[in-house]
Design a protein around this motif. Sequence first.
Motif, mmCIF file in Angstrom:
data_model
loop_
_atom_site.group_PDB
_atom_site.id
_atom_site.type_symbol
_atom_site.label_atom_id
_atom_site.label_comp_id
_atom_site.label_asym_id
_atom_site.label_seq_id
_atom_site.Cartn_x
_atom_site.Cartn_y
_atom_site.Cartn_z
ATOM 1 N N VAL A 100 50.413 -38.603 78.808
ATOM 2 C CA VAL A 100 49.284 -38.923 79.680
ATOM 3 C C VAL A 100 49.349 -40.395 80.071
ATOM 4 C CG1 VAL A 100 46.768 -39.073 79.838
ATOM 5 C CG2 VAL A 100 47.820 -37.164 78.609
ATOM 6 N N GLY A 101 49.230 -40.669 81.377
ATOM 7 C CA GLY A 101 49.124 -42.045 81.846
ATOM 8 C C GLY A 101 50.409 -42.844 81.798
ATOM 9 N N ALA A 102 51.543 -42.213 82.042
ATOM 10 C CA ALA A 102 52.821 -42.938 82.031
ATOM 11 C C ALA A 102 52.927 -43.858 83.248
ATOM 12 C CB ALA A 102 53.987 -41.956 82.018
ATOM 13 N N THR A 103 53.540 -45.031 83.047
ATOM 14 C CA THR A 103 53.888 -45.935 84.136
ATOM 15 C C THR A 103 55.401 -45.931 84.279
ATOM 16 O OG1 THR A 103 51.963 -47.373 83.829
ATOM 17 C CG2 THR A 103 53.874 -48.337 84.914
ATOM 18 N N ILE A 104 55.882 -45.605 85.474
ATOM 19 C CA ILE A 104 57.323 -45.457 85.715
ATOM 20 C C ILE A 104 57.693 -46.336 86.898
ATOM 21 C CG2 ILE A 104 59.166 -43.824 86.263
ATOM 22 C CD1 ILE A 104 57.389 -41.606 85.043
ATOM 23 N N GLU A 105 58.380 -47.455 86.631
ATOM 24 C CA GLU A 105 58.701 -48.383 87.712
ATOM 25 C C GLU A 105 59.985 -49.155 87.430
ATOM 26 O OE1 GLU A 105 55.294 -50.903 88.063
ATOM 27 O OE2 GLU A 105 55.278 -51.426 85.955
ATOM 28 N N ASN A 106 60.596 -49.656 88.521
ATOM 29 C CA ASN A 106 61.792 -50.513 88.447
ATOM 30 C C ASN A 106 63.013 -49.793 87.866
ATOM 31 O OD1 ASN A 106 60.011 -52.468 89.312
ATOM 32 N ND2 ASN A 106 60.337 -53.881 87.604
ATOM 33 N N ASN A 107 63.065 -48.460 87.963
ATOM 34 C CA ASN A 107 64.181 -47.709 87.394
ATOM 35 C C ASN A 107 65.161 -47.243 88.471
ATOM 36 O OD1 ASN A 107 63.110 -47.294 84.503
ATOM 37 N ND2 ASN A 107 61.418 -46.532 85.761
ATOM 38 N N ILE A 108 66.428 -47.166 88.113
ATOM 39 C CA ILE A 108 67.441 -46.511 88.939
ATOM 40 C C ILE A 108 67.614 -45.086 88.429
ATOM 41 C CG2 ILE A 108 69.896 -46.407 89.519
ATOM 42 C CD1 ILE A 108 69.959 -49.450 89.439
ATOM 43 N N PHE A 109 67.521 -44.121 89.345
ATOM 44 C CA PHE A 109 67.774 -42.718 89.040
ATOM 45 C C PHE A 109 68.894 -42.241 89.964
ATOM 46 C CE2 PHE A 109 63.141 -43.272 88.302
ATOM 47 C CZ PHE A 109 63.082 -42.947 86.949
ATOM 48 N N SER A 110 70.009 -41.833 89.407
ATOM 49 C CA SER A 110 71.126 -41.387 90.235
ATOM 50 C C SER A 110 71.630 -40.024 89.784
ATOM 51 C CB SER A 110 72.276 -42.405 90.162
ATOM 52 O OG SER A 110 73.393 -41.971 90.910
ATOM 53 N N THR A 111 71.640 -39.070 90.732
ATOM 54 C CA THR A 111 72.258 -37.755 90.545
ATOM 55 C C THR A 111 71.531 -36.902 89.513
ATOM 56 O OG1 THR A 111 74.378 -38.870 91.029
ATOM 57 C CG2 THR A 111 74.484 -36.569 90.364
ATOM 58 N N PHE A 112 70.334 -36.491 89.877
ATOM 59 C CA PHE A 112 69.545 -35.582 89.050
ATOM 60 C C PHE A 112 69.079 -34.389 89.872
ATOM 61 C CE2 PHE A 112 69.222 -39.468 86.611
ATOM 62 C CZ PHE A 112 69.326 -39.002 85.303
ATOM 63 N N TYR A 113 68.900 -33.272 89.194
ATOM 64 C CA TYR A 113 68.261 -32.137 89.836
ATOM 65 C C TYR A 113 66.765 -32.407 89.969
ATOM 66 C CZ TYR A 113 66.262 -27.530 90.586
ATOM 67 O OH TYR A 113 65.538 -26.478 91.090
ATOM 68 N N HIS A 114 66.169 -32.974 88.928
ATOM 69 C CA HIS A 114 64.734 -33.240 88.886
ATOM 70 C C HIS A 114 64.535 -34.609 88.236
ATOM 71 C CE1 HIS A 114 60.633 -31.005 88.360
ATOM 72 N NE2 HIS A 114 60.432 -32.282 88.615
ATOM 73 N N VAL A 115 63.919 -35.544 88.937
ATOM 74 C CA VAL A 115 63.777 -36.900 88.389
ATOM 75 C C VAL A 115 62.566 -36.993 87.466
ATOM 76 C CG1 VAL A 115 63.560 -39.350 88.887
ATOM 77 C CG2 VAL A 115 64.935 -37.914 90.388
ATOM 78 N N ILE A 116 61.368 -36.821 87.980
ATOM 79 C CA ILE A 116 60.149 -36.948 87.166
ATOM 80 C C ILE A 116 59.445 -35.597 87.100
ATOM 81 C CG2 ILE A 116 57.895 -38.064 86.930
ATOM 82 C CD1 ILE A 116 59.047 -40.459 88.461
ATOM 83 N N TYR A 117 59.379 -35.054 85.909
ATOM 84 C CA TYR A 117 58.732 -33.763 85.698
ATOM 85 C C TYR A 117 57.417 -33.967 84.960
ATOM 86 C CZ TYR A 117 57.830 -29.176 83.547
ATOM 87 O OH TYR A 117 57.251 -28.011 83.124
ATOM 88 N N LEU A 118 56.300 -33.719 85.652
ATOM 89 C CA LEU A 118 54.999 -33.686 84.995
ATOM 90 C C LEU A 118 54.775 -32.233 84.582
ATOM 91 C CD1 LEU A 118 52.772 -35.902 87.355
ATOM 92 C CD2 LEU A 118 54.154 -36.601 85.391
ATOM 93 N N ALA A 119 54.703 -31.993 83.292
ATOM 94 C CA ALA A 119 54.651 -30.626 82.787
ATOM 95 C C ALA A 119 53.517 -29.839 83.432
ATOM 96 C CB ALA A 119 54.478 -30.634 81.270
ATOM 97 N N ASN A 120 53.814 -28.599 83.761
ATOM 98 C CA ASN A 120 52.843 -27.714 84.394
ATOM 99 C C ASN A 120 51.819 -27.261 83.355
ATOM 100 O OD1 ASN A 120 51.480 -25.931 86.003
ATOM 101 N ND2 ASN A 120 53.146 -24.439 86.167
ATOM 102 N N SER A 121 50.972 -28.223 82.963
ATOM 103 C CA SER A 121 50.013 -27.982 81.888
ATOM 104 C C SER A 121 48.596 -28.383 82.265
ATOM 105 C CB SER A 121 50.417 -28.798 80.648
ATOM 106 O OG SER A 121 50.407 -30.186 80.959
ATOM 107 N N GLY A 122 48.467 -29.069 83.410
ATOM 108 C CA GLY A 122 47.175 -29.605 83.799
ATOM 109 C C GLY A 122 46.789 -30.858 83.045
ATOM 110 N N VAL A 123 47.681 -31.347 82.173
ATOM 111 C CA VAL A 123 47.381 -32.502 81.328
ATOM 112 C C VAL A 123 48.298 -33.681 81.638
ATOM 113 C CG1 VAL A 123 47.319 -33.352 78.952
ATOM 114 C CG2 VAL A 123 46.493 -31.048 79.476
#
Length: 244
Positions: A100-123
């Motif tokens: 809950v409440g993650a901060t995601i910044e200043n990152n390099i993401f290269s060659t992914f199927y899915h970069v940021i996954y927020l779980a399908n939980s409503g939370v």
Amino acid sequence: ATNSGSSMNACSIYNNYIYGDPGVHMSSFVFDSQNTSGNTCSGVQIFNNILVNSSSVHFPADGLVQDWCSGTLITNNTFIGSSNVNGTPQSTAISVNPGVGATIENNIFSTFYHVIYLANSGVASMSAGDNNDYYNSAIIGSDNAGNYYTTLANWQGCVSHGCPASHDTHSSAGNPLLNGSYNVTIPTSAACQAATNLTILGISALDSDKSGAARPSSSSSAWDVGAYSCVRPAPPTGLVAQPK
């Protein structure tokens, strides 16, 4: 990194190089979590890490980073995924599941199927995200209601179900132009001077990159995206002024 005992607060995971073939049963490279006894974790800081999935066959089941805590900071890391034999990006970079409440910044993401996954939980949720470089990835992010966003523009439009009201305004999908050591030596890289300056956070280890090179301390000077600062050409030497 897992928590199996008392509460884990303000734990820092930084300056690591985690790479290789994860095999068939690995959950993640970095896993910050509370345990089943009710102990909580908050304020975890994950920065200056290089995380590389070098297999075209095996992928961590729950992302290179899996976050179960609250208020986790994930910044200035370099995430490298891989492609299968057909060249299709595979695996997930970050699984906020069910953090809950993650901060995601200043990152390099290269060659992914899915970069940021927020779980399908409503939370699962993010509190902030910006100045990331999302390169060569099929799905940029998903919300906690199960909706998927395949482009950066779509992802910026995710404003509910765990997404901040505004995020990734200054992010890009450009080529970071990394070399074999995951450094940037070309000044036209999408990573150079494209990160927000986080000196204000007062995290002394973050004020230098993974190699120990100091990041700009002035709040008016931009940082570089990723674990390493861009390598800039050395100034010329031996110059002599000639009268006209």
